[in-house]
Design a protein around this motif. Structure first.
Motif, PDB file in Angstrom:
ATOM      1  N   SER A  71       0.841  -1.207   0.000  1.00  0.00           N
ATOM      2  CA  SER A  71       0.000   0.000   0.000  1.00  0.00           C
ATOM      3  C   SER A  71       0.876   1.259   0.000  1.00  0.00           C
ATOM      4  CB  SER A  71      -0.966   0.003   1.183  1.00  0.00           C
ATOM      5  OG  SER A  71      -0.253   0.144   2.376  1.00  0.00           O
ATOM      6  N   TRP A  72       2.029   1.164   0.655  1.00  0.00           N
ATOM      7  CA  TRP A  72       2.952   2.311   0.662  1.00  0.00           C
ATOM      8  C   TRP A  72       3.509   2.539  -0.743  1.00  0.00           C
ATOM      9  CZ3 TRP A  72       8.741   2.164   1.434  1.00  0.00           C
ATOM     10  CH2 TRP A  72       9.262   3.458   1.515  1.00  0.00           C
TER      11      TRP A  72
ATOM     12  N   GLU B  53       0.968   4.097  -3.055  1.00  0.00           N
ATOM     13  CA  GLU B  53       0.887   5.541  -2.795  1.00  0.00           C
ATOM     14  C   GLU B  53       2.087   6.250  -3.421  1.00  0.00           C
ATOM     15  OE1 GLU B  53      -1.255   7.562  -0.737  1.00  0.00           O
ATOM     16  OE2 GLU B  53      -2.635   5.873  -0.960  1.00  0.00           O
TER      17      GLU B  53
ATOM     18  N   GLN C 282       2.169   7.079  -7.024  1.00  0.00           N
ATOM     19  CA  GLN C 282       1.271   8.213  -7.339  1.00  0.00           C
ATOM     20  C   GLN C 282       1.859   9.525  -6.817  1.00  0.00           C
ATOM     21  OE1 GLN C 282      -2.936   7.261  -6.262  1.00  0.00           O
ATOM     22  NE2 GLN C 282      -2.086   5.233  -5.874  1.00  0.00           N
TER      23      GLN C 282
ATOM     24  N   ASN D  47       2.851  10.150  -3.727  1.00  0.00           N
ATOM     25  CA  ASN D  47       2.415  10.473  -2.376  1.00  0.00           C
ATOM     26  C   ASN D  47       3.276   9.717  -1.361  1.00  0.00           C
ATOM     27  OD1 ASN D  47       1.078  11.018  -0.045  1.00  0.00           O
ATOM     28  ND2 ASN D  47      -0.857  10.055  -0.629  1.00  0.00           N
TER      29      ASN D  47
ATOM     30  N   GLY E 262       2.765   9.585   1.752  1.00  0.00           N
ATOM     31  CA  GLY E 262       1.950   9.195   2.915  1.00  0.00           C
ATOM     32  C   GLY E 262       1.774  10.338   3.900  1.00  0.00           C
ATOM     33  N   TYR E 263       1.208  10.001   5.045  1.00  0.00           N
ATOM     34  CA  TYR E 263       0.912  11.001   6.076  1.00  0.00           C
ATOM     35  C   TYR E 263       1.647  10.648   7.361  1.00  0.00           C
ATOM     36  CZ  TYR E 263      -2.733  12.698   3.004  1.00  0.00           C
ATOM     37  OH  TYR E 263      -3.394  13.223   1.932  1.00  0.00           O
TER      38      TYR E 263
END
Lengths: 315, 535
Positions: free
Chosen positions: A70-71, A74, A77, A79, A81-82
């Motif tokens: 999932s990382w 992201e 794209q 991103n 992450g947060y």
């Protein structure tokens, strides 16, 4: 040239991919649970139920493979992450703190360069003179000085005993004096020794002897013969010094409470803020890779032999 | 070629340097002060305050700043006595399920709006919907909040909630914030915009990782307001805090906010430029015992460790005399209910020998079947640098009773992992919590033992049963009787090794006077009551 750049770009992507796996595994192998640490740091009393809620919120209760995938999804794209701690996007967190750190690193680098080149060259040109011996002794001693210790000594001498400069934070040019001085002095010890040994090596080259034999004066042949030949090793030192200056910035930012990326990164490592650590690791690796690439380009521009070699290879 | 290359390099550097000079972060004005305060007090703080996120209903921001901006319904007083604050009075139903608070009239928030029951309802409900707060008793047991009129709030719980007043008195997350602090206005899940409370201070500006400036809240209801601004300056390195205090960049450092290392306090003693303020604390340092270790499963060995520990030697006597696990400042602690093991090496050795261990004449260590008694003592020095010295003194004292101790100084994350998760320790130096979290919340988090979730520290079913009883009574006298038994049990079973009673220490320059400690360690100083000498 295009083919060369695209192959290097491919290498960069491959390296970064390997690095993502490496950083991810390393992060999860390290002891410390981000949820428990965050709650502990906030002054809450972490209990199993609360920790489980936080872990679920951050997706830490999924398998490592799922977390990694999932990382990566992201990441492709664009991103990063947060942040666990602030909930803000990692890119925002990093770029908002980059300014002071880059300013600190570049200022330190320039001072180091200006300090090291003349001292290194002079001590090599006057080999075994008193000046050379003093420089050599100082650099040997200087290499063994811990940066943290020197920073505290500077803070005491120039911040407390003679209160000439502020010792905490950033905000004015005066705030930069002691941190830059600390990094520059420690880093220039290594630079001076390197430049001295290169100068000695090139000084003994046959074309220097020939130039001397032809009766050319130093001020004529040094710039065009010696210094130009030394450009390649100097580019190497400059091009590969980024990690060393970044490492220094981390230490110095912590001692001088300098609000930059180095201090932030260390705080996040202690807090196990995985997305931030992974993001910083990736960006650092990419920066080092790009700098190495620029170094290679500089070789190409600085050394005609490399250009000729390349042309021969292309023909 | 060379010249062209040099020019390119030089120009590039100049562009980067010039470009970067605009990259330094700017101060973010949050609320404009009418005029620049003439005087300011600068205080060291160890971590960034997250000044743009000081939401009373969350764990964001520093506790010392939250208590400066926000008030609680009730205050935690001396010895755990609950005193009025924003609530003038309250009634608790006999079944402990209903709490009725009568609010103080005429109180204004820092934005000039009125404090009322709607603001209390908004704040408590906003806390309750935050999943980080799930384990707090008020959140777990809350059924509804009613506001019969503008100055009355009724909390109804599904079952007895004996910890309600204590939880409300803490630094967070139950302090009262104005509904105007979020967007949309008054929305429970609204986005936090600025800190608006009824406390003595309000936020003026915040610069990330650096300074947070507070100015007086002119509407403060309780006491006169300050005529200076209060600046919290982030200084992470403890030595740097000492140097900044010496060169005047900060006026004050200390407490949990920005502690000064114990060994540096001597620098400021007998110096008329500085004043050292000390106050009793509620925190103790103690050793957590891992009874999974075969030696430590034996009560004789646990008691021997206690008898072999000379607490008066710790930190050159900088702490108070150590008796039981808790200081006399902790709620429910009386002069008679803190039994302790005095320092007695012979007694310690007798206990070890009673368990069948023999002293090896050459190694001077006790052993049985060739197994030497030895322990890993896990510590961390990031948050508590003084623990290193304490651990070394303890290690030396254990040698005197024939027990080997290896000190393992762990990085903070690994240390907490050892305590909370992987149990990779035999002995672990830890600290109690403070104020309202003592003794019940602290004991529950460490000693509450069930089949599903074994206790973090020592596992004892009798202690767990007593803790269950405390949760089910609101009678102070009944709770006192239970705590008496609990303290006795902890001592009798030697579940811990008390090491040191901390004090609160602040150092400030002599320009500051009228220093008063706050009511709790999370509100360490009455910041608004200082007097600053004119320069």
């Amino acid at each position: 040239m295009l083919r060369y750049i695209s192959s290097r770009l491919g290498m960069l992507i491959l390296t970064l991919f390997v690095l993502t796996v490496f950083v991810f595994i390393l992060m999860h192998l390290a002891p410390g649970d981000p949820a428990a640490l965050l709650l502990q740091g906030l002054g809450a009393v972490p209990d199993a139920n609360q920790i489980a809620i936080m872990q679920h919120k951050w997706g830490l209760d999924r398998s490592l493979v799922v977390q990694y995938m999932s990382w990566i999804l992201e990441l492709v794209q664009g991103n990063l992450g947060y942040s666990f701690i602030s909930n803000a996007p990692v890119t925002e967190e990093i770029f908002s703190r980059l300014g002071p750190t880059l300013l600190l690193m570049i200022s330190s680098f320039l001072v180091t360069f200006v300090l090291s080149v003349p001292l290194g060259v002079m001590s090599a040109l006057h080999e075994k003179s008193l000046f050379d011996r003093i420089t050599y002794t100082v650099t040997v001693l200087g290499l063994s000085i811990p940066m943290y210790w020197l920073a505290i000594i500077f803070m005491f001498c120039f911040g407390v005993f003679w209160p000439l400069f502020p010792i905490i934070g950033s905000g004015s040019v005066r705030h930069y004096v002691l941190p830059v001085a600390t990094i520059s002095i420690v880093e220039s010890m290594y630079f001076i020794r390197m430049i001295r040994s290169f100068t000695l090596e090139y000084k003994q080259a046959s074309y220097i002897e020939a130039a001397t034999a032809r009766g050319l004066k130093g001020w004529i042949f040094y710039p065009s013969y010696l210094f130009r030949a030394m450009l390649i090793p100097v580019i190497t030192i400059v091009g590969t010094s980024f990690p060393s200056f970044f490492g220094a910035a981390i230490i110095i930012e912590n001692v001088f409470s300098f609000p930059g990326i180095g201090k932030y990164m260390l705080d996040m490592i202690y807090s196990r803020d995985f997305p931030v650590i992974q993001g910083c690791g990736l960006l650092l690796a990419a920066t080092i890779f790009i700098l190495n690439f620029i170094t290679d380009l500089c070789y190409y521009l600085a050394d005609p032999r490399i250009q000729m070699e390349k042309q021969r290879w292309e023909n | 070629m060379f010249r062209r290359f040099s020019i390119i390099m030089m120009v590039s550097f100049c562009i980067i340097v010039v470009g970067l000079t605009g990259c330094t972060p700017n101060s973010t004005p949050v609320a404009t002060g009418k005029e620049e305060a003439i005087k300011r007090v600068t205080v060291a703080i160890t971590q960034d305050l997250k000044g743009d996120k000081i939401d009373a209903t969350t764990y964001n921001g520093a506790r010392a700043v939250q208590t400066a901006i926000y008030d609680a319904l009730v205050e935690f007083g001396e010895g755990g006595k609950i005193e009025p604050s924003l609530a003038e009075s309250w009634e608790v139903a006999k079944d402990g399920k209903t709490y009725t608070f009568h609010l103080r009239k005429g109180v204004l928030f820092s934005d000039g709006t009125a404090f009322n029951s709607a603001a209390v309802k908004f704040s408590l409900e906003r806390t309750a919907v935050n999943e980080e707060m799930a384990s707090l008793e008020i959140v777990r047991k809350l059924e509804k909040i009613e506001t019969p009129d503008e100055y009355t709030v009724v909390l109804t719980f599904k079952e007895m909630a004996s910890q309600t007043l204590l939880e409300l008195s803490q630094a967070r997350p139950f302090r009262i914030m104005s509904p105007n602090a979020v967007v949309p206005n008054g929305a429970i899940g609204g986005e936090f915009t600025e800190p608006i409370g009824t406390g003595p201070w309000k936020l003026d500006s915040y610069k990330e990782g650096s300074d947070t400036v507070l100015v007086a809240n002119e509407h403060y209801w309780k006491e006169s307001v300050a005529n200076y601004s209060l600046v919290f300056k982030v200084i992470t390195d403890p030595q740097a805090r000492v140097l900044a205090l010496q060169n005047g960049e900060i006026d004050m450092a200390g407490g949990e906010v920005g502690n000064v290392p114990y060994e540096n306090i001597a620098l400021f003693e007998n110096n008329d430029k500085y004043i050292i303020e000390t106050n009793a604390s509620t925190m103790s340092y103690f050793i957590v015992i891992n009874q999974r270790n075969e030696f430590l499963a034996d009560k004789n060995i646990r008691q021997a460790i206690n008898y072999g520990t000379d607490t008066s030697k710790m930190m050159s006597g900088k702490g108070a005399e150590v008796l039981g696990l808790f200081q006399s400042t902790v709620a429910f602690v009386t002069p008679d209910n803190q039994p302790f093991y005095d320092y007695n090496v012979d007694k310690a050795k007798q206990l070890i020998e009673a368990s069948g261990y023999q002293l090896n004449a050459s190694s001077k260590l006790y052993e049985k079947d060739g197994q030497v008694i030895k322990f890993r003592l896990v510590i961390q020095t990031e948050e508590y640098p003084e623990w290193k010295e304490m651990a070394e003194i303890f290690q030396d004292q254990m040698k005197d009773i024939g027990v080997k101790v290896d000190i393992l100084n762990q990085e903070r994350a690994a240390y907490y992992d050892a305590l909370w998760t992987n149990k990779q320790y035999d002995l672990l130096l830890y600290r109690t919590y403070t104020d309202a979290q003592l003794p019940y919340r602290f004991l529950s988090s460490l000693f509450y033992n069930t089949v599903d979730t074994p206790a973090v520290a020592y596992q004892d079913d009798m202690l767990t049963a007593e803790l269950d009883q405390i949760a089910n009574t609101i009678s102070q006298s009944e709770q006192q009787a239970i705590f008496d038994r609990v303290f006795d049990r902890i001592h009798e079973e030697a579940m811990t090794v008390p090491i040191f009673y901390t004090k609160q220490t602040f150092i400030h320059n002599s320009k500051i006077s009228d220093f008063t400690f706050g009511n709790i360690e999370d509100n360490p100083v009455k910041w608004h009551q200082l007097h600053i000498e004119d320069k």
